[in-house]
Scaffold this motif. Structure first.
Motif, PDB file in Angstrom:
ATOM      1  N   PRO A 112      54.373  19.958  50.722  1.00  0.00           N
ATOM      2  CA  PRO A 112      55.497  20.728  51.297  1.00  0.00           C
ATOM      3  C   PRO A 112      55.422  22.203  50.911  1.00  0.00           C
ATOM      4  N   TRP A 131      56.314  28.461  55.503  1.00  0.00           N
ATOM      5  CA  TRP A 131      56.011  27.572  56.627  1.00  0.00           C
ATOM      6  C   TRP A 131      56.394  28.215  57.952  1.00  0.00           C
ATOM      7  N   ARG A 138      54.718  27.544  64.991  1.00  0.00           N
ATOM      8  CA  ARG A 138      55.826  26.728  64.475  1.00  0.00           C
ATOM      9  C   ARG A 138      57.157  27.074  65.137  1.00  0.00           C
ATOM     10  N   ASP A 157      65.398  23.446  64.540  1.00  0.00           N
ATOM     11  CA  ASP A 157      66.162  23.481  63.285  1.00  0.00           C
ATOM     12  C   ASP A 157      67.415  24.343  63.421  1.00  0.00           C
ATOM     13  N   TRP A 180      61.800  22.354  53.512  1.00  0.00           N
ATOM     14  CA  TRP A 180      60.415  22.401  53.034  1.00  0.00           C
ATOM     15  C   TRP A 180      59.585  21.429  53.878  1.00  0.00           C
ATOM     16  N   ARG A 181      58.552  21.934  54.505  1.00  0.00           N
ATOM     17  CA  ARG A 181      57.704  21.109  55.369  1.00  0.00           C
ATOM     18  C   ARG A 181      56.240  21.263  54.970  1.00  0.00           C
ATOM     19  N   PRO A 196      53.898  15.054  59.907  1.00  0.00           N
ATOM     20  CA  PRO A 196      53.637  14.498  58.566  1.00  0.00           C
ATOM     21  C   PRO A 196      53.266  13.017  58.576  1.00  0.00           C
TER      22      PRO A 196
END
Length: 468
Positions: A94, A100, A106, A113, A122-123, A129
């Motif tokens: 993450p 990120w 992205r 979001d 946190w990614r 994933p």
């Protein structure tokens, strides 16, 4: 329980020869198990629920018994493997939200979001994933084969060749049964398979065809290892020729054009691998070898013509068919390359191809089905792993080129030299298959690659290991 099982591997449990013998049989059983249930690459295949835990256990126990000699025998190979594993792990760590969100491509996730009020999250680097973790777990399958194979001498590794040949025969016969049984033949072992075509023990006909293509160099090395006037040598050579003859129609009915091309390359490699030796240890004359090659080549052409005449050479029919409307893979490579630029320099993330392509798919390519892979590993590595993945790919190809050059520069007068060349040819054939498909994502095929690379690096093995 783990401690008890580890005593089978640990160096202190007995003499080195006995320990290596146990590892040889365990690796052989593991390879057979991988080919039995590891012929598909989809993450929802039920058999992977059994294969991957076994692979993780064997990998752990194999690491327990690794010695410094085994690790130092092939430093470049191991360095590349460690780098690949490290990159995989980095894609799953993450990252702070600010870092990120600064990564290219992205924007759609950031917009979602904000719209949902999710806030800063946190990614990991990968945008998918779950699929990233699936890719990580899949790595235990080849790593298990690798850590055990590193502990075996070149002579012990060469003893797996007959098993791989038997697997190829079984796959070819299963493919024949699939053709005779039709679309609903019980010999299709995977729910989503190329029904109506011969895929053998694999879910994908292209992967099965690539494996059949590797049979030609394997049979050449197997036959070349028999002294000219040795006991049963003539019978073994005739058997090898007969099996090779069976592989040609088996390969043609798969309908795989990439497999057909790989098969041609595999046949072309035979003169570089088949160097029969007399009982005195000297090689058979070139004139006699040339006559053998000419006879085999003529027989191969005759079998191709016969298979085509019987209208079962599906691969030839697809190769000669000028109507490519149904061929999607060539049409998507351009858009995939365009997508790659949007996610540079780090890529869209490990295992993210399906979702990323769906988000960016051009309207003209929209269909009820989805594209599961790029069908070109170079493009998929560039899209998902970016520049770090490209650098690893370049280093790996460079190391392979150097090792293959050394293998073919060495006279093919010993078993170790023949197997080094065989490892190079098998790796090349799998690489050819990877230009139009994804054979290395199949567990059993990536295990074959591990053994092939160990064969290729056999000439660099530590002398102490070679004596065991």
């Amino acid at each position: 329980m783990l401690s008890s099982a580890a005593t089978l591997f640990r160096r202190k449990s007995g003499p080195s020869a006995g320990r290596h013998s146990r590892i040889f049989w365990i690796l052989g059983a593991y390879l057979a198990f991988a080919f039995l249930i590891g012929g598909g690459s989809r993450s929802d295949i039920v058999s992977l629920l059994f294969l991957r835990p076994v692979a993780a256990l064997i990998f752990t126990l194999g690491c327990w018994s690794l010695t410094r000699d085994a690790l130092c025998a092939r430093p470049v190979f191991l360095g590349i493997v460690v780098a690949i594993l490290a990159l995989t792990i980095l894609h799953l760590v993450p990252l702070p939200p600010q870092l990120w969100q600064s990564l290219p491509g992205r924007g759609i996730v950031i917009s979602i979001d904000h719209a949902t009020g999710a806030g800063d999250i946190w990614r990991p680097l990968t945008m998918t994933p779950d699929e990233g973790w699936n890719a990580f777990y899949s790595m235990f399958v080849p790593l298990a084969a690798l850590v055990l194979g590193l502990q075996l001498s070149p002579g012990q590794l060469s003893r797996y060749l007959p098993m791989f040949i038997v697997i190829g025969i079984v796959s070819g016969l299963v493919g024949l049964g699939q053709i005779l049984g039709g679309d609903y033949s019980p010999l299709y072992f995977y729910h989503l398979a190329n029904r109506g075509l011969a895929s053998g023990i694999f879910a994908n006909r292209n992967h099965g065809a690539v494996y059949l293509a590797t049979m030609f160099p394997m049979l050449a090395v197997f036959a070349a290892g028999q002294p000219e006037h040795g006991r049963h040598a003539r019978t073994i050579r005739l058997l090898a020729v007969g099996i090779g003859a069976l592989m040609i129609p088996f390969l043609l009915v798969t309908g795989s054009r990439g497999g057909l091309f790989a098969g041609i390359v595999g046949l072309a490699s035979v003169p570089f691998l088949y160097r029969p030796v007399r009982s005195t240890g000297k090689q058979v004359s070139r004139r006699r070898s040339t006559m053998v090659y000419a006879a085999v080549g003529g027989g191969a052409l005759a079998l191709v013509a016969l298979t085509a005449f019987m209208s079962r050479a599906v691969a030839l029919q697809r190769l000669l068919n000028q109507d490519n409307k149904s061929e999607v893979r060539f049409k998507v490579w351009g858009p995939i390359l365009d997508m790659t630029r949007d996610y540079m320099p780090f890529g869209s993330g490990l295992g993210s191809f399906v979702k990323i392509f769906q988000v960016n798919e051009p309207d003209v390519l929209l269909k009820p089905t989805y594209l599961n892979h790029a069908h070109n590993e170079i493009l998929e590595v560039l899209l998902t792993l970016g520049i770090p993945g490209a650098l690893l790919l370049i280093v790996g190809l460079g190391a392979f080129a150097v090792a293959a050059y050394r293998a073919f520069r060495t006279p093919v007068s010993t078993s170790q030299a023949r197997f080094a060349r065989l490892g190079a040819v098998i790796t090349l054939l799998i690489g050819i298959g990877s230009l139009g498909d994804y054979p290395l994502r199949t567990p059993s095929m990536v295990c074959l690659l591990m053994i092939a690379l160990l064969w290729l690096g056999g000439g660099r093995a530590d002398s102490k290991m070679a004596r065991n």
